[in-house]
Write a protein that holds these residues in place. Structure first.
Motif, PDB file in Angstrom:
ATOM      1  N   VAL A 193      -2.958   0.422  -4.138  1.00 60.95           N
ATOM      2  CA  VAL A 193      -2.800  -0.918  -3.586  1.00 60.95           C
ATOM      3  C   VAL A 193      -2.315  -1.832  -4.695  1.00 60.95           C
ATOM      4  O   VAL A 193      -2.930  -1.892  -5.773  1.00 60.95           O
ATOM      5  CB  VAL A 193      -4.127  -1.449  -3.007  1.00 60.95           C
ATOM      6  CG1 VAL A 193      -3.948  -2.871  -2.484  1.00 60.95           C
ATOM      7  CG2 VAL A 193      -4.632  -0.535  -1.897  1.00 60.95           C
ATOM      8  N   VAL A 249       0.854  -1.183   0.000  1.00 60.12           N
ATOM      9  CA  VAL A 249       0.000   0.000   0.000  1.00 60.12           C
ATOM     10  C   VAL A 249       0.891   1.234   0.000  1.00 60.12           C
ATOM     11  O   VAL A 249       1.830   1.330   0.804  1.00 60.12           O
ATOM     12  CB  VAL A 249      -0.932   0.012   1.229  1.00 60.12           C
ATOM     13  CG1 VAL A 249      -1.802   1.262   1.216  1.00 60.12           C
ATOM     14  CG2 VAL A 249      -1.791  -1.240   1.254  1.00 60.12           C
ATOM     15  N   ARG A 250       0.596   2.157  -0.914  1.00 60.72           N
ATOM     16  CA  ARG A 250       1.366   3.395  -1.002  1.00 60.72           C
ATOM     17  C   ARG A 250       0.408   4.580  -0.892  1.00 60.72           C
ATOM     18  O   ARG A 250      -0.642   4.606  -1.528  1.00 60.72           O
ATOM     19  CB  ARG A 250       2.129   3.475  -2.327  1.00 60.72           C
ATOM     20  CG  ARG A 250       3.185   2.407  -2.505  1.00 60.72           C
ATOM     21  CD  ARG A 250       3.815   2.530  -3.882  1.00 60.72           C
ATOM     22  NE  ARG A 250       4.476   3.811  -4.046  1.00 60.72           N
ATOM     23  CZ  ARG A 250       4.879   4.298  -5.225  1.00 60.72           C
ATOM     24  NH1 ARG A 250       4.629   3.627  -6.334  1.00 60.72           N
ATOM     25  NH2 ARG A 250       5.490   5.459  -5.292  1.00 60.72           N
ATOM     26  N   LEU A 251       0.804   5.590  -0.123  1.00 59.16           N
ATOM     27  CA  LEU A 251       0.040   6.822   0.028  1.00 59.16           C
ATOM     28  C   LEU A 251       0.980   7.990  -0.190  1.00 59.16           C
ATOM     29  O   LEU A 251       2.117   7.983   0.286  1.00 59.16           O
ATOM     30  CB  LEU A 251      -0.591   6.917   1.422  1.00 59.16           C
ATOM     31  CG  LEU A 251      -1.584   5.820   1.825  1.00 59.16           C
ATOM     32  CD1 LEU A 251      -1.982   5.981   3.285  1.00 59.16           C
ATOM     33  CD2 LEU A 251      -2.817   5.870   0.935  1.00 59.16           C
ATOM     34  N   GLY A 303      -5.951   2.198  -7.733  1.00 54.01           N
ATOM     35  CA  GLY A 303      -5.675   3.399  -6.974  1.00 54.01           C
ATOM     36  C   GLY A 303      -6.692   4.488  -7.212  1.00 54.01           C
ATOM     37  O   GLY A 303      -7.463   4.447  -8.182  1.00 54.01           O
ATOM     38  N   GLY A 322      -3.665   7.253  -3.361  1.00 50.13           N
ATOM     39  CA  GLY A 322      -3.287   5.983  -2.757  1.00 50.13           C
ATOM     40  C   GLY A 322      -3.346   4.865  -3.767  1.00 50.13           C
ATOM     41  O   GLY A 322      -4.171   4.880  -4.691  1.00 50.13           O
ATOM     42  N   TYR A 331      -6.846   8.944  -7.043  1.00 50.65           N
ATOM     43  CA  TYR A 331      -5.958  10.108  -7.035  1.00 50.65           C
ATOM     44  C   TYR A 331      -6.781  11.381  -7.214  1.00 50.65           C
ATOM     45  O   TYR A 331      -7.969  11.341  -7.565  1.00 50.65           O
ATOM     46  CB  TYR A 331      -4.933  10.008  -8.170  1.00 50.65           C
ATOM     47  CG  TYR A 331      -4.070   8.771  -8.109  1.00 50.65           C
ATOM     48  CD1 TYR A 331      -2.851   8.785  -7.450  1.00 50.65           C
ATOM     49  CD2 TYR A 331      -4.485   7.586  -8.709  1.00 50.65           C
ATOM     50  CE1 TYR A 331      -2.058   7.655  -7.395  1.00 50.65           C
ATOM     51  CE2 TYR A 331      -3.693   6.455  -8.656  1.00 50.65           C
ATOM     52  CZ  TYR A 331      -2.477   6.493  -7.992  1.00 50.65           C
ATOM     53  OH  TYR A 331      -1.709   5.363  -7.943  1.00 50.65           O
TER      54      TYR A 331
END
Length: 259
Positions: free
Chosen positions: A50, A8-10, A62, A48, A64
């Protein structure tokens, strides 16, 4: 990374809509991403993502804020949704345009989809029109020995509640390189070439542009041929706007250091 296969990136990031948006800046074949790639989606967005990766398959989803997708210069409010799938049926295939310099035949296929419903506001803050923006990409890449090649096709269709005419654009590019080891594992040379095309406003007044690039990259490796401690690129580029009958030519030199 809550699980081995999930990440997971934020934050502020490039949307993985294309192959080139998944390659980090230092792992690009040329100093910049291709013109068609930048035309259909440039810059970064806040949001974010996933990602699920397992063996030879990867999928991501994601949301955005759509900053990079807004190319009108107006105030836009909306949420951009992104999906991407990639598969490499013949074995692991990293998202790098410069590290695939040896080994057996590998293939990679992928597709991306963006959907950006939004409201546009004028300078005084009044609501203008509702816009639905849909973009798709298809990609193919191949590596064997010192040869690496990739190609992508891109498509966009934008509609709104004011006009009955959709705004349609298409494009694509192909690029390739061949790594030539000169000093064993210490340094090497790579001829590089790329060609691309964009067709804007296909539904009303098509405008076609051709882009050509060619050059050579010089690599010095500190520990392994898979990692460049020094990379020097000398590149020619040209743009031909066929509809307007305009041409432009130039050259770029890039020096990259990693430590």
């Amino acid at each position: 990374s809550p699980m081995d296969d999930v990440r997971v990136r934020l934050g502020q990031m490039r949307i993985p809509f294309t192959l080139q948006n998944q390659s980090p800046n230092f792992a690009l074949m040329f100093p910049d991403r291709s013109g068609p790639n930048q035309f259909f989606l440039s810059g970064t967005d806040l949001g974010g993502l996933v990602t699920y990766s397992h063996s030879m398959f990867q999928a991501s989803a994601g949301v955005y804020n759509g900053t990079g997708a807004n190319d009108t210069g107006s105030s836009v409010r909306g949420v951009l949704y992104a999906l991407r799938v990639d598969a490499s049926p013949l074995g692991e295939f990293p998202f790098s345009e410069v590290q695939n310099r040896a080994g057996p035949l590998r293939l990679g296929v992928g597709a991306g989809l963006l959907y950006f419903p939004s409201e546009r506001f004028d300078n005084s803050g009044f609501e203008g029109i509702n816009v639905r923006d849909l973009r798709a990409s298809l990609s193919l890449r191949m590596a064997v020995g010192g040869l690496y090649a990739q190609a992508e096709l891109l498509r966009r269709q934008q509609t709104d509640n004011l006009s009955s005419r959709p705004v349609i654009a298409s494009g694509g590019y192909a690029q390739g390189s061949y790594y030539i080891p000169v000093g064993g594992d210490s340094w090497g040379l790579t001829p590089i070439a790329r060609a691309g095309v964009t067709i804007e406003d296909q539904s009303f007044a098509p405008r076609t542009s051709l882009l050509t690039e060619a050059g050579v990259a010089f690599h010095i490796h500190k520990n392994s041929w898979t990692a460049d401690s020094i990379k020097l690129i000398v590149q020619y580029f040209g743009e031909q706007r066929l509809t307007e009958q305009e041409d432009a030519f130039g050259a770029t030199t890039q020096l990259q250091l990693q430590f």
